[in-house]
Design a protein around this motif. Structure first.
Motif, short mmCIF file in Angstrom:
data_model
loop_
_atom_site.label_atom_id
_atom_site.label_comp_id
_atom_site.label_asym_id
_atom_site.label_seq_id
_atom_site.Cartn_x
_atom_site.Cartn_y
_atom_site.Cartn_z
N ALA A 11 0.84 -1.21 0.00
CA ALA A 11 0.00 0.00 0.00
C ALA A 11 0.87 1.25 0.00
CB ALA A 11 -0.94 -0.01 1.20
N ILE A 12 1.92 1.25 0.78
CA ILE A 12 2.84 2.40 0.82
C ILE A 12 3.52 2.59 -0.53
CG2 ILE A 12 5.00 3.25 1.84
CD1 ILE A 12 4.04 1.92 4.48
N ILE A 13 3.95 1.48 -1.15
CA ILE A 13 4.59 1.56 -2.46
C ILE A 13 3.62 2.12 -3.50
CG2 ILE A 13 5.53 0.17 -4.35
CD1 ILE A 13 6.78 -1.64 -2.17
N VAL A 14 2.36 1.66 -3.47
CA VAL A 14 1.36 2.16 -4.42
C VAL A 14 1.15 3.65 -4.24
CG1 VAL A 14 -1.10 2.09 -4.99
CG2 VAL A 14 0.18 -0.03 -4.74
N ARG A 20 3.75 10.24 -8.15
CA ARG A 20 4.66 10.75 -9.18
C ARG A 20 3.88 11.37 -10.32
NH1 ARG A 20 8.23 6.05 -10.84
NH2 ARG A 20 8.78 7.53 -12.44
N ARG A 21 4.51 12.24 -11.06
CA ARG A 21 3.87 12.88 -12.21
C ARG A 21 3.56 11.86 -13.28
NH1 ARG A 21 6.34 18.43 -13.78
NH2 ARG A 21 6.03 19.54 -11.83
N THR A 22 2.43 12.03 -13.93
CA THR A 22 1.98 11.09 -14.94
C THR A 22 2.89 11.08 -16.15
OG1 THR A 22 -0.29 11.45 -14.24
CG2 THR A 22 0.03 10.44 -16.37
N HIS A 23 3.30 12.24 -16.61
CA HIS A 23 4.09 12.28 -17.85
C HIS A 23 5.52 11.78 -17.66
CE1 HIS A 23 6.17 15.92 -16.53
NE2 HIS A 23 5.00 16.37 -16.16
N SER A 24 5.97 11.58 -16.42
CA SER A 24 7.33 11.09 -16.21
C SER A 24 7.37 9.56 -16.07
CB SER A 24 7.93 11.73 -14.97
OG SER A 24 7.23 11.32 -13.82
N SER A 26 7.14 5.70 -17.49
CA SER A 26 7.29 4.91 -18.70
C SER A 26 6.18 3.85 -18.75
CB SER A 26 8.66 4.22 -18.71
OG SER A 26 8.72 3.27 -17.67
N ARG A 27 6.06 3.19 -19.88
CA ARG A 27 5.07 2.10 -20.00
C ARG A 27 5.35 1.01 -19.00
NH1 ARG A 27 0.67 2.52 -23.13
NH2 ARG A 27 1.18 3.24 -25.18
N PHE A 28 6.64 0.66 -18.85
CA PHE A 28 7.03 -0.38 -17.89
C PHE A 28 6.63 0.03 -16.48
CE2 PHE A 28 10.05 -2.10 -14.84
CZ PHE A 28 9.84 -3.46 -15.03
N ASP A 29 6.84 1.30 -16.14
CA ASP A 29 6.50 1.80 -14.82
C ASP A 29 5.00 1.70 -14.56
OD1 ASP A 29 7.23 2.90 -12.35
OD2 ASP A 29 6.77 4.93 -13.03
N GLU A 30 4.20 2.02 -15.57
CA GLU A 30 2.74 1.92 -15.42
C GLU A 30 2.32 0.46 -15.26
OE1 GLU A 30 1.13 3.84 -18.83
OE2 GLU A 30 1.45 5.85 -18.02
N LYS A 31 2.91 -0.45 -16.02
CA LYS A 31 2.59 -1.86 -15.90
C LYS A 31 2.99 -2.40 -14.53
CE LYS A 31 2.93 -2.91 -20.80
NZ LYS A 31 3.69 -3.59 -21.85
N MET A 32 4.13 -1.97 -14.03
CA MET A 32 4.59 -2.41 -12.71
C MET A 32 3.63 -1.94 -11.62
SD MET A 32 6.64 -4.22 -11.12
CE MET A 32 8.14 -4.52 -11.94
N THR A 33 3.12 -0.72 -11.75
CA THR A 33 2.15 -0.20 -10.78
C THR A 33 0.88 -1.05 -10.81
OG1 THR A 33 3.03 2.05 -11.01
CG2 THR A 33 0.83 1.83 -10.08
N VAL A 34 0.43 -1.43 -11.98
CA VAL A 34 -0.77 -2.28 -12.09
C VAL A 34 -0.52 -3.63 -11.42
CG1 VAL A 34 -2.22 -3.53 -13.73
CG2 VAL A 34 -1.66 -1.15 -14.15
N VAL A 35 0.63 -4.22 -11.64
CA VAL A 35 0.95 -5.51 -11.03
C VAL A 35 0.98 -5.39 -9.50
CG1 VAL A 35 2.79 -7.22 -10.75
CG2 VAL A 35 2.18 -6.42 -13.02
N ILE A 36 1.56 -4.33 -8.99
CA ILE A 36 1.64 -4.13 -7.55
C ILE A 36 0.23 -3.93 -6.96
CG2 ILE A 36 2.44 -2.55 -5.74
CD1 ILE A 36 4.95 -2.10 -7.47
N VAL A 37 -0.61 -3.17 -7.64
CA VAL A 37 -1.98 -2.95 -7.16
C VAL A 37 -2.76 -4.27 -7.17
CG1 VAL A 37 -4.17 -1.82 -7.72
CG2 VAL A 37 -2.05 -0.51 -7.74
N LEU A 38 -2.59 -5.08 -8.21
CA LEU A 38 -3.25 -6.38 -8.25
C LEU A 38 -2.78 -7.29 -7.11
CD1 LEU A 38 -3.33 -7.14 -12.07
CD2 LEU A 38 -5.27 -6.66 -10.58
N ALA A 39 -1.48 -7.28 -6.85
CA ALA A 39 -0.95 -8.08 -5.74
C ALA A 39 -1.53 -7.60 -4.41
CB ALA A 39 0.57 -8.00 -5.72
N LEU A 40 -1.65 -6.29 -4.25
CA LEU A 40 -2.24 -5.74 -3.03
C LEU A 40 -3.69 -6.18 -2.89
CD1 LEU A 40 -2.06 -3.87 -0.56
CD2 LEU A 40 -2.69 -1.98 -2.06
N GLY A 41 -4.43 -6.16 -3.99
CA GLY A 41 -5.82 -6.61 -3.96
C GLY A 41 -5.94 -8.07 -3.59
N ILE A 42 -5.05 -8.90 -4.11
CA ILE A 42 -5.07 -10.33 -3.78
C ILE A 42 -4.75 -10.55 -2.31
CG2 ILE A 42 -3.86 -12.52 -4.18
CD1 ILE A 42 -3.63 -11.60 -7.15
#
Length: 69
Positions: A11-14, A20-24, A26-42
């Motif tokens: 939760a703290i990592i999310v 962080r700013r949206t325009h800074s 990367s695609r990889f960074d956005e995908k990693m955030t989604v994976v972390i949020v999914l793991a938190l949900g699980i």
């Protein structure tokens, strides 16, 4: 002995990643955030907190459905 709950750590990592700013990002960074949020949900889903959130969201969805009729 210090123990850290994995769900709290995620939760703290999310929160830090979403501040962080949206325009800074990367695609990889956005995908990693989604994976972390999914793991938190699980991790939260089987806990009493997760069940409470599910119940609350169900009530909100039911209220919205009733209001739209």
């Amino acid at each position: 002995m210090l123990t850290i709950n994995v769900a709290v750590l995620l939760a703290i990592i999310v929160i830090l990643r979403l501040r962080r700013r949206t325009h800074s990002r990367s695609r990889f960074d956005e995908k990693m955030t989604v994976v972390i949020v999914l793991a938190l949900g699980i991790l939260l889903a089987p806990t009493p907190v997760g069940q409470g959130i599910l119940s609350f969201l169900g009530q909100v969805a039911s209220g919205v459905t009733q209001a739209s009729r």
